[in-house]
Enzyme design. Sequence first.
Site, PDB file in Angstrom:
ATOM      1  N   GLU A 287      10.845  15.662  14.983  1.00 36.33           N
ATOM      2  CA  GLU A 287      11.037  15.567  13.531  1.00 36.33           C
ATOM      3  C   GLU A 287      10.113  16.550  12.816  1.00 36.33           C
ATOM      4  O   GLU A 287       8.908  16.539  13.045  1.00 36.33           O
ATOM      5  CB  GLU A 287      10.725  14.143  13.053  1.00 36.33           C
ATOM      6  CG  GLU A 287      11.043  13.955  11.587  1.00 36.33           C
ATOM      7  CD  GLU A 287      10.628  12.590  11.041  1.00 36.33           C
ATOM      8  OE1 GLU A 287       9.516  12.132  11.356  1.00 36.33           O
ATOM      9  OE2 GLU A 287      11.431  11.990  10.302  1.00 36.33           O
TER      10      GLU A 287
ATOM     11  N   CYS B 291      13.759  10.888   5.989  1.00 40.13           N
ATOM     12  CA  CYS B 291      13.786  10.408   7.373  1.00 40.13           C
ATOM     13  C   CYS B 291      15.169  10.587   7.989  1.00 40.13           C
ATOM     14  O   CYS B 291      15.307  10.850   9.170  1.00 40.13           O
ATOM     15  CB  CYS B 291      13.382   8.948   7.411  1.00 40.13           C
ATOM     16  SG  CYS B 291      14.270   7.971   6.196  1.00 40.13           S
TER      17      CYS B 291
ATOM     18  N   LYS C  46       0.840  -1.205   0.000  1.00 39.49           N
ATOM     19  CA  LYS C  46       0.000   0.000   0.000  1.00 39.49           C
ATOM     20  C   LYS C  46       0.876   1.257   0.000  1.00 39.49           C
ATOM     21  O   LYS C  46       1.513   1.573   0.998  1.00 39.49           O
ATOM     22  CB  LYS C  46      -0.918   0.039   1.229  1.00 39.49           C
ATOM     23  CG  LYS C  46      -1.966   1.140   1.064  1.00 39.49           C
ATOM     24  CD  LYS C  46      -2.590   1.601   2.332  1.00 39.49           C
ATOM     25  CE  LYS C  46      -1.797   2.652   3.064  1.00 39.49           C
ATOM     26  NZ  LYS C  46      -1.635   3.944   2.353  1.00 39.49           N
TER      27      LYS C  46
ATOM     28  N   GLU D 117      10.413   1.048   9.894  1.00 38.74           N
ATOM     29  CA  GLU D 117      11.396   2.084   9.531  1.00 38.74           C
ATOM     30  C   GLU D 117      10.727   3.414   9.797  1.00 38.74           C
ATOM     31  O   GLU D 117       9.805   3.798   9.068  1.00 38.74           O
ATOM     32  CB  GLU D 117      11.761   1.975   8.041  1.00 38.74           C
ATOM     33  CG  GLU D 117      12.452   0.687   7.642  1.00 38.74           C
ATOM     34  CD  GLU D 117      13.931   0.672   7.999  1.00 38.74           C
ATOM     35  OE1 GLU D 117      14.474   1.715   8.394  1.00 38.74           O
ATOM     36  OE2 GLU D 117      14.534  -0.407   7.892  1.00 38.74           O
TER      37      GLU D 117
HETATM   38  P1  NAD Z   1       2.611   8.135   8.039  1.00 38.39           P
HETATM   39  O1  NAD Z   1       2.986   7.276   9.183  1.00 38.39           O
HETATM   40  O2  NAD Z   1       1.560   9.160   8.241  1.00 38.39           O
HETATM   41  O3  NAD Z   1       2.130   7.255   6.815  1.00 38.39           O
HETATM   42  C1  NAD Z   1       2.927   6.216   6.274  1.00 38.39           C
HETATM   43  C2  NAD Z   1       2.025   5.190   5.631  1.00 38.39           C
HETATM   44  O4  NAD Z   1       1.215   4.586   6.637  1.00 38.39           O
HETATM   45  C3  NAD Z   1       1.054   5.756   4.592  1.00 38.39           C
HETATM   46  O5  NAD Z   1       0.938   4.828   3.541  1.00 38.39           O
HETATM   47  C4  NAD Z   1      -0.252   5.851   5.375  1.00 38.39           C
HETATM   48  O6  NAD Z   1      -1.399   5.776   4.562  1.00 38.39           O
HETATM   49  C5  NAD Z   1      -0.153   4.627   6.276  1.00 38.39           C
HETATM   50  N1  NAD Z   1      -0.926   4.689   7.507  1.00 38.39           N
HETATM   51  C6  NAD Z   1      -1.389   5.785   8.171  1.00 38.39           C
HETATM   52  N2  NAD Z   1      -2.058   5.403   9.281  1.00 38.39           N
HETATM   53  C7  NAD Z   1      -2.022   4.048   9.324  1.00 38.39           C
HETATM   54  C8  NAD Z   1      -2.525   3.068  10.230  1.00 38.39           C
HETATM   55  N3  NAD Z   1      -3.212   3.415  11.314  1.00 38.39           N
HETATM   56  N4  NAD Z   1      -2.287   1.763   9.981  1.00 38.39           N
HETATM   57  C9  NAD Z   1      -1.582   1.402   8.885  1.00 38.39           C
HETATM   58  N5  NAD Z   1      -1.099   2.271   7.980  1.00 38.39           N
HETATM   59  C10 NAD Z   1      -1.302   3.587   8.196  1.00 38.39           C
HETATM   60  O7  NAD Z   1       3.980   8.788   7.545  1.00 38.39           O
HETATM   61  P2  NAD Z   1       4.179   9.774   6.343  1.00 38.39           P
HETATM   62  O8  NAD Z   1       3.760  11.125   6.795  1.00 38.39           O
HETATM   63  O9  NAD Z   1       3.588   9.230   5.091  1.00 38.39           O
HETATM   64  O10 NAD Z   1       5.762   9.691   6.125  1.00 38.39           O
HETATM   65  C11 NAD Z   1       6.623  10.464   6.819  1.00 38.39           C
HETATM   66  C12 NAD Z   1       7.275   9.666   7.941  1.00 38.39           C
HETATM   67  O11 NAD Z   1       7.925   8.514   7.407  1.00 38.39           O
HETATM   68  C13 NAD Z   1       8.364  10.457   8.632  1.00 38.39           C
HETATM   69  O12 NAD Z   1       8.244  10.304  10.017  1.00 38.39           O
HETATM   70  C14 NAD Z   1       9.650   9.791   8.127  1.00 38.39           C
HETATM   71  O13 NAD Z   1      10.744   9.930   8.986  1.00 38.39           O
HETATM   72  C15 NAD Z   1       9.230   8.382   7.951  1.00 38.39           C
HETATM   73  N6  NAD Z   1      10.121   7.677   7.012  1.00 38.39           N
HETATM   74  C16 NAD Z   1      11.023   6.770   7.506  1.00 38.39           C
HETATM   75  C17 NAD Z   1      11.894   6.101   6.638  1.00 38.39           C
HETATM   76  C18 NAD Z   1      12.893   5.115   7.163  1.00 38.39           C
HETATM   77  O14 NAD Z   1      13.453   4.378   6.353  1.00 38.39           O
HETATM   78  N7  NAD Z   1      13.127   5.049   8.455  1.00 38.39           N
HETATM   79  C19 NAD Z   1      11.835   6.346   5.266  1.00 38.39           C
HETATM   80  C20 NAD Z   1      10.913   7.267   4.798  1.00 38.39           C
HETATM   81  C21 NAD Z   1      10.054   7.932   5.684  1.00 38.39           C
END
Ligand code: NAD
Length: 489
Positions: A399, A302, A194, A268
Site C-alpha cells: 500500500e 484505503c 482519538k 479497518e
Molecule cells: P496509522 O496506523 O499510522 O495511524 C492510525 C491511528 O492510530 C492514528 O490516530 C495514530 O495516532 C494511531 N496509532 C498509531 N500507533 C498506535 C498504537 N501503537 N496504538 C494505538 N494507536 C496508534 O495509520 P495512518 O497513517 O494514520 O492512516 C493510514 C492507514 O489507514 C492506511 O493504511 C489506510 O489504508 C488505513 N485506513 C483504512 C480505512 C478502512 O476503512 N479500512 C480507512 C481509512 C484509512
Amino acid sequence: MKTEVKTLDFNTDWEYSPALESTDHIHIQEPTDLFISGEFIPGVRGKYFETINPANEEKIANVAEAEKADVDLAVKAARKAYDNVWSKMKPTERGKYIFRIARLIQERAREFAVIESLDGGKPIRESRDVDVPLSAAHFFYYAGWADKLEYAFPGRDAHPVGVAGQIIPWNFPLLMAAWKIAPALATGNTIVLKPAETTPLTAMKLAEIIQECDLPPGVVNIINGGGNTGQALVEHADVDKIAFTGSTEVGKFIMKTVVGTGKKYTLELGGKAANILFDDAPVDQAVEGIVNGIFFNQGHVCCAGSRLFVQENIAENVISKLKERMETLIVGDPLDKNTDIGAINSKIQLDKIKMYVDIGQKEGGSIFQSPCSLPKMGYWHAPTLFTDVSQSHRIVQEEIFGPVLAIQTFRTVDEVIMKANNTPYGLSGGVWTDKGSKIFSLSKKIRAGVIWANTFNKFDPSAPFGGYKESGLGREGGVEGLMPYVNLV
Ligand code: NAD
C-alpha cells in the site's frame, strides 16, 4: 435543420480563474484543548503540539496532547456517563441527540469543509461534497436505528458493550469520527475517540457541536495525541471495545494487545484495490472512474483503486487516454474550488510516496507523471502511473497511500481474478464491463469487502464496509455496523 455542436479542445492551455473558498467564517479554538466530560480542558501536564496546514506548512493551532493520565480521565468520564445516564436513557431520547448532531453538522457544513481542507490538505470540493455530507448522513442513519434495535436483531435483546475506545486516521478525519461515534451512540455506548495527530481539528469542531447539543457530559470524549496516546487507550483496563481504523501494521499490534483481555475489537486497515477494465466497458467513463479511484483525495484512500488491470487488446488506447486525462488534472491550493488534487497530508507521508516511486523505477517500471507545476511550500506529489510492472513488484503488492497507479494487462477472466487476489489485502475492488454476468461472477470471486461496478469510491451509510485478509476484521456502516457495539442475549 442541422445544429452545429461545438466541441471544446482540452489540449489548448485553458486556465481557470482561481475560485478560493473564504476562511472568514471559520473559528478554531487556540489552543485547542481536550474534550473530556463535556468541557474543554488542558492536559494534566499541559503539553501541546502543533497542527499545520500541509499546503503551506504554516501552523494552524496548538493542540493539547493527552498522556496516560488524561486517557484515564477520559475513560473514567465515559464510564460514569455510561453507568449513570446513557445506558439507562430511553432509546428514543438517545436518537434525538444523534439527530441533533446530524443537523448541526449540516448547519456548520461550510465551516467543517474549510477546516478539513486546511488541516488535511484535501480539495475543498471533496470536503464539501463528500466528507461533510456523508458524515451528517451517517449520524442521520444511525439516529434512526437507536429505537429500532429489535428489528436489527430480531428475537434477541441487544445490550450496549460499555465504553468504546476509538482510534482514527488522517485521511477522512470527520467522516471516520462519524463512522465510529454514530453507531456506538445509537446502541447505548459511551466513547473516548482519538483522532490522528495530523488532523485533529474537525473532530474538535464536532466536540463543540456535541457540547452545544447538550449531550450528557462524558458520553463522548475526544482526546488528541499520537501513537502513545492511542496505545494508552487500547491498553486501558476499563475500555470494553476498541474500534480502530489505520494501518495494517498498527492494527496487528492492537490485535496482539487486546487478544485475551475480553475486549471486543474491530479493525479497518489498509488496502490495494484492483480496478479491472474489460474490453466491453465504456472506455471514457471507465477512464474517469479510474482517475477518481486513485487520484481522489491524493490517493489517501484505503480503498483507492491503486492497481489497474486492463484487458490486453485495449490497453494501449486506455493508457493513452489516462495520460491525456492526467495532464488536465489541477494540482494546487486545497481551498480553490477548481483543484482536483490537493496537498499530501504530511512530510512523512510524502517521503513514503517518493520512496515507493523510487522503488518502482529501480524495479524496472516505466513512469509517467502529470506535467503539473507543484507549489514550492507544502507537501505535493504529481499524479503518477507505472506500466511495465508485474505481480512481484513492490509497488503492485504494498500500500502506497498516495496518487500512484500501477497498471498491468490481462487476457482472460481467470487470469485477472488470480492477479487481483494476489495481495495480502482485500478491502475493495472495481469492475468495468458492459456485462452484468461478468460483474456478478467477479464480485463473488474477488476476495474484497466492497466491489464497485462501473463506478468507484461510492459510499452510503446503509452499506457495510470492511475488509478480508490483512484489510481488517468486522464491518462498519449499515445494520452490520451496529453489531460490534452490542452484546446479544
Ligand atoms: P496509522 O496506523 O499510522 O495511524 C492510525 C491511528 O492510530 C492514528 O490516530 C495514530 O495516532 C494511531 N496509532 C498509531 N500507533 C498506535 C498504537 N501503537 N496504538 C494505538 N494507536 C496508534 O495509520 P495512518 O497513517 O494514520 O492512516 C493510514 C492507514 O489507514 C492506511 O493504511 C489506510 O489504508 C488505513 N485506513 C483504512 C480505512 C478502512 O476503512 N479500512 C480507512 C481509512 C484509512
